[in-house]
Write a protein that holds these residues in place. Structure first.
Motif, short mmCIF file in Angstrom:
data_model
loop_
_atom_site.label_atom_id
_atom_site.label_comp_id
_atom_site.label_asym_id
_atom_site.label_seq_id
_atom_site.Cartn_x
_atom_site.Cartn_y
_atom_site.Cartn_z
N VAL A 92 -1.28 8.15 2.99
CA VAL A 92 -2.16 7.31 2.18
C VAL A 92 -1.34 6.33 1.36
O VAL A 92 -1.69 5.15 1.25
CB VAL A 92 -3.04 8.20 1.27
CG1 VAL A 92 -4.15 7.39 0.68
CG2 VAL A 92 -3.63 9.34 2.06
N MET A 93 -0.20 6.81 0.82
CA MET A 93 0.65 5.90 0.05
C MET A 93 1.27 4.85 0.97
O MET A 93 1.44 3.69 0.58
CB MET A 93 1.76 6.68 -0.65
CG MET A 93 1.28 7.59 -1.75
SD MET A 93 0.46 6.71 -3.06
CE MET A 93 1.84 6.03 -3.95
N GLY A 101 7.26 0.10 -0.04
CA GLY A 101 6.35 1.25 -0.03
C GLY A 101 6.06 1.74 1.38
O GLY A 101 6.08 2.94 1.64
N ALA A 102 5.83 0.81 2.30
CA ALA A 102 5.49 1.21 3.66
C ALA A 102 6.65 1.94 4.31
O ALA A 102 6.45 2.84 5.12
CB ALA A 102 5.10 -0.02 4.49
N MET A 134 -0.16 3.53 3.49
CA MET A 134 -1.17 2.50 3.71
C MET A 134 -1.31 1.59 2.50
O MET A 134 -1.64 0.41 2.65
CB MET A 134 -2.50 3.15 4.04
CG MET A 134 -2.56 3.52 5.48
SD MET A 134 -4.08 4.31 5.88
CE MET A 134 -5.24 3.21 5.21
N MET A 135 -1.05 2.13 1.30
CA MET A 135 -1.09 1.25 0.13
C MET A 135 0.00 0.19 0.23
O MET A 135 -0.20 -0.95 -0.18
CB MET A 135 -0.93 2.07 -1.14
CG MET A 135 -2.01 3.08 -1.29
SD MET A 135 -1.88 3.88 -2.84
CE MET A 135 -3.21 3.16 -3.67
N GLY A 136 1.15 0.57 0.79
CA GLY A 136 2.20 -0.42 1.00
C GLY A 136 1.73 -1.53 1.94
O GLY A 136 1.95 -2.71 1.69
N GLU A 156 -1.33 -2.46 2.45
CA GLU A 156 -2.33 -3.27 1.74
C GLU A 156 -1.65 -4.26 0.80
O GLU A 156 -2.09 -5.41 0.68
CB GLU A 156 -3.25 -2.36 0.93
CG GLU A 156 -4.18 -1.50 1.77
CD GLU A 156 -5.47 -2.22 2.10
OE1 GLU A 156 -5.95 -2.97 1.26
OE2 GLU A 156 -5.97 -2.03 3.22
N LEU A 157 -0.57 -3.81 0.16
CA LEU A 157 0.13 -4.72 -0.76
C LEU A 157 0.72 -5.90 -0.01
O LEU A 157 0.69 -7.04 -0.49
CB LEU A 157 1.24 -3.97 -1.49
CG LEU A 157 0.92 -3.48 -2.88
CD1 LEU A 157 2.13 -2.82 -3.47
CD2 LEU A 157 0.48 -4.60 -3.77
N LEU A 202 -7.81 -0.45 6.83
CA LEU A 202 -8.21 0.68 6.01
C LEU A 202 -9.05 1.68 6.82
O LEU A 202 -8.79 2.88 6.80
CB LEU A 202 -9.00 0.18 4.81
CG LEU A 202 -9.15 1.20 3.69
CD1 LEU A 202 -7.94 1.14 2.80
CD2 LEU A 202 -10.40 0.94 2.90
#
Lengths: 201, 101
Positions: free
Chosen positions: B28-29, B20-21, B31-33, B35-36, B74
């Protein structure tokens, strides 16, 4: 029994983590990520780390709410009414992810970590408290100061302008050649590639 | 056995997060990578602490540090997104290629 539950929750965490990049709505992606965190927190509770597990769930619930707000702010498609796929270098990314998974998985399957589980009657939360405010207090306090610095940094970064006006007001990136055009695009937009050729000749 | 399951799950989370990263265009997506990936790290720490460290309190401390890192990432990440958006009206990575050769 615990094995089965942990395996189920791990699969759940991975599946919801995968859904993050597959759903059509950014808000749904955020909640999917939250479910992944909740599953990890539940594994923590099952593996006799109640404080860490519950803290993960609480913290991630709040964090994902903040993230959902940002999603709605920045996304063109928060409602998921049409398909969404915004990716670049897709093959390379898939390759890197798969490679990371198989590399680490091979390392896990080959290595034999010591088997030394937590004693069932251990008072792990008390131990954590004594550790935080005892031998590891400096680390704990450093984390606190880091969070303070983060707050200051976030406010400075996201504020509209500094105390004495905009920091880059009237500034111009240096030219590629002496007196020439600056490289790349202008920060102030300009729009439409209007260039002054020649400069001072 | 449990440790292997937990670590494999953590590995899968890291792999998905890395995908994802690297692949997402929207900040924003992306950053979700990240976070995962941190989620995977947290899971691995919990597994190691519980099953192979014998409940050493420093293991829990490390999990708390990872959570602090998540919060910092975040907050600073969103502040940077807001700053870039104010400056460039940009919300995808392709819009900030000023330094690209």
């Amino acid at each position: 029994m615990t094995d089965l539950l942990v395996a189920l929750l791990a699969v759940c965490a991975v599946w919801t983590g995968w859904r993050v990049f597959r759903v059509d709505s950014m808000v749904r992606a955020t909640f999917s990520l939250m479910l992944s965190f909740v599953a990890v927190g539940a594994i923590g509770v099952l593996l006799s780390a109640p404080y860490i597990g519950v803290a993960t769930v609480f913290m991630m619930a709040v964090e994902m709410m903040v993230m959902a707000i940002f999603m709605v702010m920045f996304m063109m498609n928060p409602a998921g009414l049409n398909p969404m796929s915004m990716v670049h270098q897709h093959r390379v990314s898939i390759g890197a992810g798969v490679l990371a998974f198989f590399g680490l998985a091979a390392a896990i399957l080959v290595s034999r970590p010591p088997s030394n589980p937590v004693a069932p009657d251990a008072d792990v939360v008390t131990e954590l408290g004594l550790e935080l405010l005892g031998p590891s207090m400096l680390i704990f306090e450093t984390a606190g100061v880091t969070l303070l610095a983060t707050m200051v940094g976030a406010v400075i970064l996201s504020s509209r302008q500094g105390r004495f006006g905009s920091a880059d007001e009237g500034s111009r990136p240096p030219g590629l050649t002496e007196g020439g055009d600056p490289a790349g695009q202008r920060p102030d937009g300009g729009g439409g590639g209007h260039h002054h050729h020649g400069g001072h000749g | 056995m449990t440790l292997t399951i937990v670590l494999l799950g953590a590995t899968a989370l890291v792999g998905i997060g890395l995908y994802g990263a690297l692949s997402q265009q929207s900040f924003v997506m992306l950053m979700m990578g990240l976070e995962l990936m941190l989620n995977g790290a947290l899971l691995a720490i919990i597994g190691f602490w519980s099953l192979s460290l014998g409940g050493m309190p420093e293991g829990q401390l490390m999990a708390i540090i990872v959570m602090a890192v998540m919060a910092v990432e975040l907050a600073i990440g969103f502040a940077l997104i807001v700053a870039v958006y104010r400056k460039r009206q940009a919300d995808v990575t392709e819009s900030i290629d000023t330094l690209r050769q």
